[in-house]
Motif scaffolding. Structure first.
Motif, PDB file in Angstrom:
ATOM      1  N   ASP A 120      44.502  32.042  30.491  1.00 22.79           N
ATOM      2  CA  ASP A 120      43.104  32.164  30.882  1.00 22.79           C
ATOM      3  C   ASP A 120      42.998  32.982  32.158  1.00 22.79           C
ATOM      4  O   ASP A 120      43.824  32.833  33.073  1.00 22.79           O
ATOM      5  CB  ASP A 120      42.504  30.770  31.113  1.00 22.79           C
ATOM      6  N   GLU A 121      42.010  33.847  32.234  1.00 20.05           N
ATOM      7  CA  GLU A 121      41.745  34.619  33.443  1.00 20.05           C
ATOM      8  C   GLU A 121      40.462  34.098  34.065  1.00 20.05           C
ATOM      9  O   GLU A 121      39.408  34.099  33.435  1.00 20.05           O
ATOM     10  CB  GLU A 121      41.618  36.101  33.103  1.00 20.05           C
ATOM     11  N   GLU A 122      40.550  33.640  35.304  1.00 19.13           N
ATOM     12  CA  GLU A 122      39.416  33.050  36.009  1.00 19.13           C
ATOM     13  C   GLU A 122      38.756  34.095  36.895  1.00 19.13           C
ATOM     14  O   GLU A 122      39.419  34.900  37.544  1.00 19.13           O
ATOM     15  CB  GLU A 122      39.894  31.861  36.842  1.00 19.13           C
ATOM     16  N   ALA A 123      37.393  34.049  36.962  1.00 20.87           N
ATOM     17  CA  ALA A 123      36.613  35.104  37.609  1.00 20.87           C
ATOM     18  C   ALA A 123      36.490  34.937  39.123  1.00 20.87           C
ATOM     19  O   ALA A 123      35.428  35.119  39.700  1.00 20.87           O
ATOM     20  CB  ALA A 123      35.222  35.169  36.990  1.00 20.87           C
ATOM     21  N   PHE A 181      38.549  41.378  37.597  1.00 16.96           N
ATOM     22  CA  PHE A 181      38.141  40.589  36.436  1.00 16.96           C
ATOM     23  C   PHE A 181      37.258  41.423  35.505  1.00 16.96           C
ATOM     24  O   PHE A 181      37.461  41.451  34.291  1.00 16.96           O
ATOM     25  CB  PHE A 181      37.394  39.340  36.913  1.00 16.96           C
ATOM     26  N   ASP A 202      39.347  44.133  33.792  1.00 25.43           N
ATOM     27  CA  ASP A 202      40.152  43.573  32.709  1.00 25.43           C
ATOM     28  C   ASP A 202      39.304  43.288  31.478  1.00 25.43           C
ATOM     29  O   ASP A 202      39.747  43.489  30.343  1.00 25.43           O
ATOM     30  CB  ASP A 202      40.837  42.280  33.169  1.00 25.43           C
ATOM     31  N   GLU A 203      38.079  42.813  31.718  1.00 25.77           N
ATOM     32  CA  GLU A 203      37.168  42.562  30.600  1.00 25.77           C
ATOM     33  C   GLU A 203      36.853  43.870  29.874  1.00 25.77           C
ATOM     34  O   GLU A 203      36.918  43.941  28.644  1.00 25.77           O
ATOM     35  CB  GLU A 203      35.889  41.919  31.107  1.00 25.77           C
ATOM     36  N   TYR A 212      43.037  40.793  28.542  1.00 25.68           N
ATOM     37  CA  TYR A 212      43.043  39.357  28.796  1.00 25.68           C
ATOM     38  C   TYR A 212      43.133  38.645  27.456  1.00 25.68           C
ATOM     39  O   TYR A 212      42.987  39.262  26.392  1.00 25.68           O
ATOM     40  CB  TYR A 212      41.780  38.911  29.540  1.00 25.68           C
ATOM     41  N   GLN A 225      38.830  34.334  29.079  1.00 29.37           N
ATOM     42  CA  GLN A 225      38.265  34.418  30.426  1.00 29.37           C
ATOM     43  C   GLN A 225      37.311  33.252  30.659  1.00 29.37           C
ATOM     44  O   GLN A 225      36.609  32.818  29.748  1.00 29.37           O
ATOM     45  CB  GLN A 225      37.506  35.733  30.633  1.00 29.37           C
ATOM     46  N   GLN A 267      32.718  32.827  34.484  1.00 25.22           N
ATOM     47  CA  GLN A 267      31.630  33.786  34.566  1.00 25.22           C
ATOM     48  C   GLN A 267      30.411  33.229  33.839  1.00 25.22           C
ATOM     49  O   GLN A 267      30.502  32.241  33.105  1.00 25.22           O
ATOM     50  CB  GLN A 267      32.026  35.126  33.965  1.00 25.22           C
ATOM     51  N   ASN A 282      34.492  41.630  24.523  1.00 26.90           N
ATOM     52  CA  ASN A 282      35.584  40.860  23.910  1.00 26.90           C
ATOM     53  C   ASN A 282      36.024  41.403  22.555  1.00 26.90           C
ATOM     54  O   ASN A 282      36.824  40.779  21.863  1.00 26.90           O
ATOM     55  CB  ASN A 282      35.206  39.385  23.774  1.00 26.90           C
TER      56      ASN A 282
END
Length: 561
Positions: A399-402, A437, A440-441, A446, A449, A452, A477
């Motif tokens: 998971d990527e956190e914003a 972030f 990357d989106e 990713y 995520q 957000q 996405n």
């Protein structure tokens, strides 16, 4: 951002506190303004990505643009109602078939003294849709139906063939290929800010990255931008409505750490901030020094799934839905949102209307809440379909956190524990600065995520639904569904609100249930604190800046010690 009449947008969900003046926009005030008119605010990120109106995608850049630039219209709160008011244009009209919109512009100037002209609006719209600009938000104009917009954005037509023209310096004409039920509600959006080609050409790729690359036609102008520190704004003496701007200076402080921000508020370093943390809200309310603005806002937090996941896991709809169903949303809101807001079992939040009705009331049957599927078994079915080991204890998700602050780390820890408990899988969390972030989106770099939210650009379900069409989602996405696209395309051209409602309901069900392209979590609540000496703030939740920022065009300081 809405075929209702110009000033008909009413937000019954939002509670506007006494901070907002009755009849804002009037040049007379019932209280006396201090000699020192300097307002200190916070922006809860370390930096804004860009102030280029054609390329900015986040609410933070829109927040700054709202106060320094003048679009065709503005959203304002008047007598408790949120309304669309003329701004860069003094009036407009549409043809009987809804295809031709004619705008009569005000006499306004840029901060360097040059006139704002209709051809600058034409240039801005052409540039935003030009394929070479690669604007992530261009789909908004394409979906609104600006003639030839799709072809221009795909590069099969030149920008000068776009359905916009300037018959004279004070008249802008926009031609649509189909009627757009919410077109008027788009007019405060940043694409409708005029742009100066001479400034764009001079700055090149640096346009919007520094104060001196821009000129300003709004209430304030930027004198300095220091990444990670602050922005300094001063009153724009060339602005057409300068008589109603009381503040001489505004400092916007970058504060991506919640504790730093709240300590700065309590010490008086900043005058306004937002927080939903109970220990802070109780402390601030009990001090007697602050006014508080609360209410529901048209914004949804969500988990974003990369449906083109290179690790394959999230390419499977059953796995995505299992993750969504594994969330205890009530607990999630309590832990992460501090119970400020409402849980989201669907995508479009409560504050959004369709016609004159609340969309969520009309679409209450579209929900994740009634699902009887077992998340663990569903996850295993997805693994089996992918030809993978169905032992959930061996599954590792990323998971990527914003953000990197305490709030985002709290969310990361929560998700790690929730997925271990409810699914039996391991989650690894990567904390990213906001700009990275977003990058990357855009690059689809990713797996999942979090941290957000999506905030409405205008008061219609379309603002939440068109972003998942194939052409729009390719830089969000990677989601694509011909069935979903067809429903949204029909909703764009429908005049019958009951048919639009049916289209939206079917599409929303596909999005969150059948395909589980995202997992909505909770609809954010508003909790803003301002010192009592701050007067005239507004919080129009469908303003261009997004739902949690304040509008300070009419703000002033009175009674500060």
């Amino acid at each position: 951002m809405k075929s209702k009449k110009l000033i008909s947008v009413l937000l019954s969900a939002i509670v506007v506190s006494s901070i907002a003046l009755t009849g804002c926009g009037s040049s007379s005030n019932s209280t006396t303004a201090d000699k020192d008119q300097h307002l200190n605010l916070e922006i809860n990120v370390a930096d804004v990505k860009t102030l280029d109106p054609s390329k900015g995608t986040d609410g933070y850049s829109a927040y700054v643009l709202q106060e320094t630039m003048e679009a065709i219209a503005r959203d304002e709160v008047k007598n408790g109602k949120e309304v669309v008011v003329p701004a860069g244009a003094k009036s407009w009209s549409q043809s009987s078939d809804g295809l031709t919109w004619t705008f009569k512009l005000r006499d306004n100037k840029w901060s360097d003294g040059k006139a704002v002209t209709a051809d600058q609006y034409v240039y801005a719209l052409r540039r935003s849709l030009d394929a070479k600009t690669a604007s992530e938000y261009a789909y908004l104009l394409v979906n609104a139906g600006i003639k030839n917009g799709d072809a221009v954005n795909k590069g099969t037509m030149s920008p000068d063939q776009l359905g916009v023209s300037a018959p004279d310096s004070k008249t802008l004409v926009i031609n649509l290929s189909h009627p757009c039920a919410y077109f008027e509600k788009l007019l405060n959006f940043k694409f409708f800010i005029p742009q100066r080609q001479d400034m764009v050409d001079k700055a090149g790729s640096k346009y919007g990255s520094a104060a001196d690359t821009l000129v300003y036609n709004g209430p304030f102008k930027i004198t300095s931008m220091v990444s990670g520190s602050k922005m300094e704004l001063v009153k724009n003496d060339q602005y057409w409505d300068k008589k109603n701007v009381k503040l001489d200076k505004v400092t916007m402080n970058f504060m991506d750490d919640a504790n730093t921000m709240l300590n700065a508020l309590q010490s008086g370093q900043i005058d306004v901030a937002d927080t939903s943390r109970p220990e802070w809200t109780n402390k601030l309310k009990s001090s007697g020094k602050f006014d508080q603005i609360t209410g529901n806002v048209p914004a949804n937090s969500y988990l974003n799934f990369n449906v083109q996941d290179k690790n394959k896991l999230l390419t499977n709809a059953k796995i995505r839905k299992a993750i969504s169903l594994a969330l205890n949303r009530e607990d999630y809101l309590k832990t992460i949102g501090h119970s400020i807001g409402t849980v989201s079992y669907a995508w479009v939040p409560k504050a959004v209307q369709i016609g004159t009705d609340a969309y969520r009331d009309k679409a209450s049957d579209v929900t994740l809440k009634n699902s009887k599927e077992n998340p663990k078994e569903l996850f295993k079915e997805g693994l089996k379909e992918l030809g993978m080991d169905t032992d959930l204890s061996k599954v590792v998700l990323t998971d990527e956190e914003a953000g990197t602050d305490e709030r985002h780390k709290q969310e990361g820890d929560y998700l790690i524990n929730a997925f271990k408990k409810n699914l039996g899988v391991t989650l690894k969390v990567d904390y990213k600065e906001w700009k990275q972030f977003l990058q990357d989106e855009q690059d689809l770099n990713y797996e999942m995520q979090s941290g957000q939210m999506w905030s409405a650009d205008y008061n219609d379900p379309m603002t939440f639904m068109d972003m998942w069409e194939t052409d729009a989602a390719k830089t969000v996405n990677g989601y694509s569904s011909k069935e979903y696209d067809a429903l949204i395309e029909d909703a764009k051209i429908q005049k019958d609100e009951s048919k639009r409602l049916d289209d939206f309901k079917k599409a929303e069900d596909i999005l969150i249930n059948k395909d589980a392209a995202i997992a909505p979590t909770y609809s954010q609540g508003m909790s803003i604190f301002a010192y009592k000496y701050v007067k005239g703030l507004q919080t129009p939740v469908f303003a261009a800046s997004g739902s949690r920022n304040v509008e300070f065009k009419y703000a002033y300081i009175s009674g500060k010690k």
